[in-house]
Design a protein around this motif. Structure first.
Motif, PDB file in Angstrom:
ATOM      1  N   ALA A   1       7.922 -11.727  -6.425  1.00  0.00           N
ATOM      2  CA  ALA A   1       7.557 -12.028  -4.746  1.00  0.00           C
ATOM      3  C   ALA A   1       6.071 -12.829  -4.875  1.00  0.00           C
ATOM      4  O   ALA A   1       5.398 -13.224  -4.416  1.00  0.00           O
ATOM      5  CB  ALA A   1       7.157 -10.656  -4.283  1.00  0.00           C
ATOM      6  N   GLN A   2       5.581 -12.305  -5.777  1.00  0.00           N
ATOM      7  CA  GLN A   2       3.448 -12.975  -5.867  1.00  0.00           C
ATOM      8  C   GLN A   2       4.374 -14.336  -6.384  1.00  0.00           C
ATOM      9  O   GLN A   2       3.764 -15.977  -5.889  1.00  0.00           O
ATOM     10  CB  GLN A   2       3.376 -12.571  -6.805  1.00  0.00           C
ATOM     11  CG  GLN A   2       1.651 -12.710  -6.969  1.00  0.00           C
ATOM     12  CD  GLN A   2       0.922 -12.506  -8.097  1.00  0.00           C
ATOM     13  OE1 GLN A   2       1.315 -11.295  -9.082  1.00  0.00           O
ATOM     14  NE2 GLN A   2      -0.220 -12.666  -7.790  1.00  0.00           N
ATOM     15  N   HIS A   3       5.329 -14.608  -7.466  1.00  0.00           N
ATOM     16  CA  HIS A   3       5.611 -16.632  -7.728  1.00  0.00           C
ATOM     17  C   HIS A   3       6.632 -16.878  -6.932  1.00  0.00           C
ATOM     18  O   HIS A   3       5.815 -18.137  -6.128  1.00  0.00           O
ATOM     19  CB  HIS A   3       7.001 -16.335  -9.324  1.00  0.00           C
ATOM     20  CG  HIS A   3       6.431 -17.121  -9.638  1.00  0.00           C
ATOM     21  ND1 HIS A   3       6.405 -18.043 -10.108  1.00  0.00           N
ATOM     22  CD2 HIS A   3       8.565 -17.729  -9.570  1.00  0.00           C
ATOM     23  CE1 HIS A   3       7.195 -19.255 -10.941  1.00  0.00           C
ATOM     24  NE2 HIS A   3       8.371 -18.915  -9.635  1.00  0.00           N
ATOM     25  N   GLU A   4       6.920 -16.281  -5.602  1.00  0.00           N
ATOM     26  CA  GLU A   4       7.744 -16.895  -4.447  1.00  0.00           C
ATOM     27  C   GLU A   4       6.480 -17.515  -3.655  1.00  0.00           C
ATOM     28  O   GLU A   4       6.573 -18.619  -3.548  1.00  0.00           O
ATOM     29  CB  GLU A   4       8.260 -16.144  -3.823  1.00  0.00           C
ATOM     30  CG  GLU A   4       9.554 -15.382  -4.241  1.00  0.00           C
ATOM     31  CD  GLU A   4      11.023 -14.904  -4.102  1.00  0.00           C
ATOM     32  OE1 GLU A   4       9.976 -14.261  -2.883  1.00  0.00           O
ATOM     33  OE2 GLU A   4      11.720 -14.209  -4.257  1.00  0.00           O
TER      34      GLU A   4
ATOM     35  N   ARG B   1       0.946  -0.655  -0.329  1.00  0.00           N
ATOM     36  CA  ARG B   1      -0.309   0.025   0.121  1.00  0.00           C
ATOM     37  C   ARG B   1       0.361   0.747  -0.245  1.00  0.00           C
ATOM     38  O   ARG B   1       1.079   1.842  -0.591  1.00  0.00           O
ATOM     39  CB  ARG B   1      -0.648  -0.064   0.867  1.00  0.00           C
ATOM     40  CG  ARG B   1      -2.014   0.235   0.721  1.00  0.00           C
ATOM     41  CD  ARG B   1      -2.968   0.282   1.749  1.00  0.00           C
ATOM     42  NE  ARG B   1      -2.567   0.666   3.335  1.00  0.00           N
ATOM     43  CZ  ARG B   1      -2.757  -0.030   4.588  1.00  0.00           C
ATOM     44  NH1 ARG B   1      -2.832  -1.415   3.701  1.00  0.00           N
ATOM     45  NH2 ARG B   1      -2.091  -0.452   5.054  1.00  0.00           N
ATOM     46  N   PHE B   2       2.041   1.219   0.738  1.00  0.00           N
ATOM     47  CA  PHE B   2       2.865   2.764   1.072  1.00  0.00           C
ATOM     48  C   PHE B   2       3.848   2.779  -0.464  1.00  0.00           C
ATOM     49  O   PHE B   2       3.532   3.376  -1.333  1.00  0.00           O
ATOM     50  CB  PHE B   2       3.921   2.429   1.865  1.00  0.00           C
ATOM     51  CG  PHE B   2       3.427   2.679   3.906  1.00  0.00           C
ATOM     52  CD1 PHE B   2       2.316   3.946   3.643  1.00  0.00           C
ATOM     53  CD2 PHE B   2       3.051   1.703   4.562  1.00  0.00           C
ATOM     54  CE1 PHE B   2       1.843   4.215   4.784  1.00  0.00           C
ATOM     55  CE2 PHE B   2       2.640   2.325   5.903  1.00  0.00           C
ATOM     56  CZ  PHE B   2       2.088   3.280   6.005  1.00  0.00           C
ATOM     57  N   ALA B   3       4.018   1.299  -0.901  1.00  0.00           N
ATOM     58  CA  ALA B   3       4.325   1.746  -2.443  1.00  0.00           C
ATOM     59  C   ALA B   3       3.852   2.299  -3.663  1.00  0.00           C
ATOM     60  O   ALA B   3       4.185   2.989  -4.262  1.00  0.00           O
ATOM     61  CB  ALA B   3       5.426  -0.152  -2.368  1.00  0.00           C
TER      62      ALA B   3
ATOM     63  N   GLN C   1      10.639   2.732 -14.112  1.00  0.00           N
ATOM     64  CA  GLN C   1      10.450   2.124 -12.468  1.00  0.00           C
ATOM     65  C   GLN C   1       9.058   1.784 -12.711  1.00  0.00           C
ATOM     66  O   GLN C   1       9.026   0.969 -11.679  1.00  0.00           O
ATOM     67  CB  GLN C   1      10.235   3.536 -12.251  1.00  0.00           C
ATOM     68  CG  GLN C   1      10.378   3.329 -10.810  1.00  0.00           C
ATOM     69  CD  GLN C   1      11.683   2.873  -9.851  1.00  0.00           C
ATOM     70  OE1 GLN C   1      12.548   3.393 -10.312  1.00  0.00           O
ATOM     71  NE2 GLN C   1      11.051   2.467  -8.996  1.00  0.00           N
ATOM     72  N   VAL C   2       7.756   1.688 -13.710  1.00  0.00           N
ATOM     73  CA  VAL C   2       6.489   1.291 -12.935  1.00  0.00           C
ATOM     74  C   VAL C   2       6.812  -0.245 -13.165  1.00  0.00           C
ATOM     75  O   VAL C   2       6.718  -0.854 -12.705  1.00  0.00           O
ATOM     76  CB  VAL C   2       5.011   1.805 -13.460  1.00  0.00           C
ATOM     77  CG1 VAL C   2       4.190   1.360 -14.095  1.00  0.00           C
ATOM     78  CG2 VAL C   2       5.265   3.142 -13.705  1.00  0.00           C
ATOM     79  N   GLY C   3       8.098  -0.617 -14.293  1.00  0.00           N
ATOM     80  CA  GLY C   3       8.247  -2.175 -15.242  1.00  0.00           C
ATOM     81  C   GLY C   3       8.910  -2.539 -13.816  1.00  0.00           C
ATOM     82  O   GLY C   3       8.334  -3.776 -13.671  1.00  0.00           O
ATOM     83  N   LYS C   4       9.850  -2.061 -13.401  1.00  0.00           N
ATOM     84  CA  LYS C   4      10.894  -2.355 -12.653  1.00  0.00           C
ATOM     85  C   LYS C   4       9.693  -3.335 -10.454  1.00  0.00           C
ATOM     86  O   LYS C   4      10.238  -4.002 -10.310  1.00  0.00           O
ATOM     87  CB  LYS C   4      11.793  -1.528 -11.929  1.00  0.00           C
ATOM     88  CG  LYS C   4      12.712  -1.565 -13.269  1.00  0.00           C
ATOM     89  CD  LYS C   4      14.171  -0.072 -12.226  1.00  0.00           C
ATOM     90  CE  LYS C   4      15.176   0.089 -14.107  1.00  0.00           C
ATOM     91  NZ  LYS C   4      15.941   0.960 -13.108  1.00  0.00           N
ATOM     92  N   GLU C   5       8.857  -1.992 -11.166  1.00  0.00           N
ATOM     93  CA  GLU C   5       8.015  -2.595  -9.349  1.00  0.00           C
ATOM     94  C   GLU C   5       7.211  -3.252  -9.897  1.00  0.00           C
ATOM     95  O   GLU C   5       6.985  -3.923  -8.887  1.00  0.00           O
ATOM     96  CB  GLU C   5       7.056  -1.353  -8.696  1.00  0.00           C
ATOM     97  CG  GLU C   5       8.000  -0.119  -8.454  1.00  0.00           C
ATOM     98  CD  GLU C   5       7.954   1.498  -8.504  1.00  0.00           C
ATOM     99  OE1 GLU C   5       6.584   1.402  -8.144  1.00  0.00           O
ATOM    100  OE2 GLU C   5       7.963   2.990  -8.161  1.00  0.00           O
ATOM    101  N   THR C   6       7.055  -3.241 -10.970  1.00  0.00           N
ATOM    102  CA  THR C   6       5.804  -4.780 -10.933  1.00  0.00           C
ATOM    103  C   THR C   6       6.422  -5.670 -11.667  1.00  0.00           C
ATOM    104  O   THR C   6       6.101  -7.184 -10.851  1.00  0.00           O
ATOM    105  CB  THR C   6       5.108  -4.357 -13.017  1.00  0.00           C
ATOM    106  OG1 THR C   6       4.389  -3.070 -12.371  1.00  0.00           O
ATOM    107  CG2 THR C   6       4.064  -5.446 -13.016  1.00  0.00           C
ATOM    108  N   LEU C   7       7.740  -6.151 -11.888  1.00  0.00           N
ATOM    109  CA  LEU C   7       8.688  -7.597 -12.022  1.00  0.00           C
ATOM    110  C   LEU C   7       8.497  -7.238 -10.237  1.00  0.00           C
ATOM    111  O   LEU C   7       8.760  -8.556 -10.235  1.00  0.00           O
ATOM    112  CB  LEU C   7       9.796  -6.581 -12.466  1.00  0.00           C
ATOM    113  CG  LEU C   7       9.964  -7.029 -14.085  1.00  0.00           C
ATOM    114  CD1 LEU C   7      11.289  -6.949 -14.948  1.00  0.00           C
ATOM    115  CD2 LEU C   7       9.126  -8.566 -15.011  1.00  0.00           C
ATOM    116  N   VAL C   8       9.169  -6.652  -9.729  1.00  0.00           N
ATOM    117  CA  VAL C   8      10.043  -7.128  -7.881  1.00  0.00           C
ATOM    118  C   VAL C   8       8.190  -7.158  -7.149  1.00  0.00           C
ATOM    119  O   VAL C   8       7.947  -8.804  -7.007  1.00  0.00           O
ATOM    120  CB  VAL C   8      10.330  -6.039  -6.705  1.00  0.00           C
ATOM    121  CG1 VAL C   8       9.814  -5.862  -5.747  1.00  0.00           C
ATOM    122  CG2 VAL C   8      11.713  -5.476  -7.925  1.00  0.00           C
TER     123      VAL C   8
END
Length: 162
Positions: free
Chosen positions: A137-140, A46-48, A126-133
């Motif tokens: 996490a979702q994949h893990e 939420r903060f991110a 930046q949005v793409g990087k945040e989406t990948l992160v």
């Protein structure tokens, strides 16, 4: 506000630029603080998301301020090149100095447009990087869920055999 006060708008631009810089710095500091804090996954997401939204809004505002600055500079340049008149000028009557002034104004406008595009691309990256992160996490989490489901299935199979 800038359009409401065209005479004093150039005086407001440095102040607005300074305020935007402070706001951008505050968002960056908040992101660092939030990253160092121990938050639940939901709160951290939420903060991110809020930080990303504020960063995008500030980038848009900075682009608008820069556009206004360029527009005011172009107006001043064209008015000085045309003796204070900008409307009804016959292009064939322009002096070489006036033509150069218009060319420089167009060049400045083009450079600002390119700068806005570069900021937009950087924001998208930046949005793409945040989406990948987030996807990582979702994949893990999905892998952990799959492993626990496999373990439960093995236990059920063993229970059925007994």
């Amino acid at each position: 506000q800038l359009e409401a006060q065209p005479q004093g708008a150039m005086d407001l631009l440095p102040l607005v630029t300074q305020k935007l810089s402070k706001a951008q710095r505050a968002v960056r500091e908040f992101e660092v603080e939030a990253a160092d804090a121990t938050l639940s996954d939901g709160d951290a997401r939420r903060f991110a998301a809020a930080c990303a939204q504020h960063r995008a809004q500030l980038a848009q505002m900075a682009g608008t301020v820069e556009f206004e600055r360029a527009a005011r500079q172009r107006e001043a340049l064209l008015q000085s090149a045309h003796g204070g008149q900008t409307n009804g000028i016959d292009p064939d009557l322009l002096t070489p100095t006036q033509i150069l002034a218009q060319g420089e104004a167009l060049q400045v406008e083009s450079q600002l447009a390119v700068a806005r595009m570069v900021r937009s691309v950087e924001s998208s990256r930046q949005v793409g990087k945040e989406t990948l992160v987030a996807l990582g996490a979702q994949h893990e989490r999905l892998e952990r869920l799959d492993a626990s489901t496999g373990a439960m299935k093995a236990q059920f199979d063993m229970a059925e055999r007994e």
